[in-house]
Design an enzyme around this catalytic site. Structure first.
Site, PDB file in Angstrom:
ATOM      1  N   GLY A   1       0.975  -1.146   0.016  1.00 14.41           N
ATOM      2  CA  GLY A   1      -0.068   0.103  -0.086  1.00 14.41           C
ATOM      3  C   GLY A   1       1.127   1.267   0.014  1.00 14.41           C
TER       4      GLY A   1
ATOM      5  N   SER B   1       5.832  -5.253  -0.862  1.00 11.09           N
ATOM      6  CA  SER B   1       5.958  -3.833  -1.381  1.00 11.09           C
ATOM      7  C   SER B   1       6.293  -2.948  -0.082  1.00 11.09           C
ATOM      8  CB  SER B   1       4.533  -3.761  -1.872  1.00 11.09           C
ATOM      9  OG  SER B   1       4.378  -2.618  -2.623  1.00 11.09           O
ATOM     10  N   ALA B   2       5.184  -2.213   0.380  1.00  8.07           N
ATOM     11  CA  ALA B   2       5.520  -1.303   1.443  1.00  8.07           C
ATOM     12  C   ALA B   2       5.779  -2.198   2.733  1.00  8.07           C
ATOM     13  CB  ALA B   2       4.344  -0.611   1.712  1.00  8.07           C
TER      14      ALA B   2
ATOM     15  N   HIS C   1       8.742  -3.495  -6.846  1.00  6.67           N
ATOM     16  CA  HIS C   1       8.203  -3.297  -8.107  1.00  6.67           C
ATOM     17  C   HIS C   1       9.372  -2.632  -9.083  1.00  6.67           C
ATOM     18  CE1 HIS C   1       3.998  -3.839  -6.331  1.00  6.67           C
ATOM     19  NE2 HIS C   1       4.560  -3.097  -5.335  1.00  6.67           N
TER      20      HIS C   1
ATOM     21  N   GLU D   1       9.381  -7.650  -9.912  1.00  4.98           N
ATOM     22  CA  GLU D   1       8.300  -8.292  -9.370  1.00  4.98           C
ATOM     23  C   GLU D   1       8.552  -9.738  -9.915  1.00  4.98           C
ATOM     24  OE1 GLU D   1       4.481  -6.466 -11.039  1.00  4.98           O
ATOM     25  OE2 GLU D   1       4.552  -5.044  -9.555  1.00  4.98           O
TER      26      GLU D   1
END
Lengths: 243, 243
Positions: free
Chosen positions: B102, B134-135, B171, B206
């Site tokens: 997020g 991710s985050a 990413h 990714e």
């Protein structure tokens, strides 16, 4: 109408361009903005360049030289703000300003640490012409929370000059359905911003700029402009529309 | 060699996965990581989900439900950290953790404001399994200065847990020469970071993840991984390479 504008001019006297980018794809530095600059910098023969965003880590001197080269073609001499020992005095004595693009975090950190964000704002609000490109346009918004840049340094605040009553997202980029990648689109990011903030965001595509002359704020340039507001679907406005 | 590892295990006991993304293009949530999770969460029947990054502004409850649905398929129950009144006690009592993706600014601000960044770090460094996507992977790095996210809120600090001695760019996206756009490429942004910081950056495409088991840190997954270091040209490493 005229009298209303004149009344408000006594408090808001502004002459600024906030552009999405300095350089169009395949174009030369500032070239697409050249037709606007005679009007913006009418009567100006020297401006102060603010090089603190340092795109790609370029030095303040090299970045200022790049700006100087362009402005010499329209007979405006350029001094880099980094060249002055007393930078506040330099801003107060300047005729006009140009802030180049690069990293918004670095730009905002430097301006706050030098105590210059408010000084610059006051000078621009007294009517001195201001040109911003990319990061230099972000700092014309209310805060820098809609920059695209990487947070490579930690600024003491994200607050900016608020020369316009909204935020800007420069280099606005439409989603590309062909990219097989799950990073967020620009639109997703701005919508996330609106979950945490109630501030209008101007998605400024390359080729466009915001023009403010006193109380009149318009969007100009070759492209449509995408507007994001809390609780509304994003919508598009045409060049010349008042904001 | 064995005795060295055993000696160091007394101080560094870690079992973590930091993944570039939760979801591959066209894939289902966490599906590509499923083969790794039996090993990571061996013996675990409940984990705490940290929903604070709120992708797209989703609620903590809805985000936790999404994680819960996936983990029920591998017989692990999920509780959202937001459900606990005493969150520090909840972290100290947990068996394992998963932090979803997020907005990294929102995640880091929330963890710092709740005083949980160090508590979480201490628990993970005591050997409790940790999965980040991710985050949730950004916060495993030294700081969040190489996130791709928009700074929609102002965290009190950019410092993160430092579960690995470098930063992560999730990413990671290669420059696309077909885009007629002058926004910075990912590589340009990371190089700007290196002008201001001397911290190695792992450009995690990714499909890839970082695996740390005690002192051994490797990069895993289907793609090459791009490494950025100050004063060096970026270079690529293959899956399985030790970092």
């Amino acid at each position: 109408m005229q009298s209303t504008i004149n009344n408000q001019q006594s408090t808001i006297n502004m002459n600024i361009i906030l552009a999405s980018t300095s350089t169009l794809f395949g174009g030369q530095y500032l070239e697409y903005l050249r037709p606007q600059l005679g009007n913006l910098f009418d009567g100006i023969d020297e401006l102060i360049f603010i090089p603190f965003a340092r795109p790609g880590g370029i030095s303040h001197d090299d970045y200022t030289a790049k700006a100087r080269q362009f402005f010499s073609s329209i007979s405006i001499s350029v001094r880099g703000l980094h060249e002055f020992t007393n930078k506040e005095e330099a801003v107060n004595s300047a005729q006009a300003f140009f802030t180049g693009g690069g990293n918004t975090f670095l730009l905002v950190k430097t301006l706050h640490e030098l105590g210059l964000m408010d000084v610059l704002k006051q000078n621009i609000e007294s009517g001195k012409p201001y040109l911003g490109c990319s990061a230099g346009s972000n700092i014309g918004g209310i805060n820098m929370k809609t920059t695209n840049d990487m947070p490579i340094v930690y600024p003491p605040s994200f607050d900016c000059m608020g020369l316009v009553p909204f935020n800007i997202n420069p280099h606005y980029l439409d989603p590309n359905p062909e990219i097989r990648h799950n990073g967020e689109t620009r639109e997703t990011r701005i919508k996330e911003f609106l979950t945490q903030n109630d501030i209008k965001v101007i998605g400024l595509r390359e080729g466009n700029w915001i023009r403010r002359i006193n109380n009149k704020i318009t969007v100009e340039g070759s492209e449509l402009t995408r507007i994001f507001e809390k609780g509304k679907e994003p919508y598009e406005i045409t060049s010349g529309t008042e904001l």
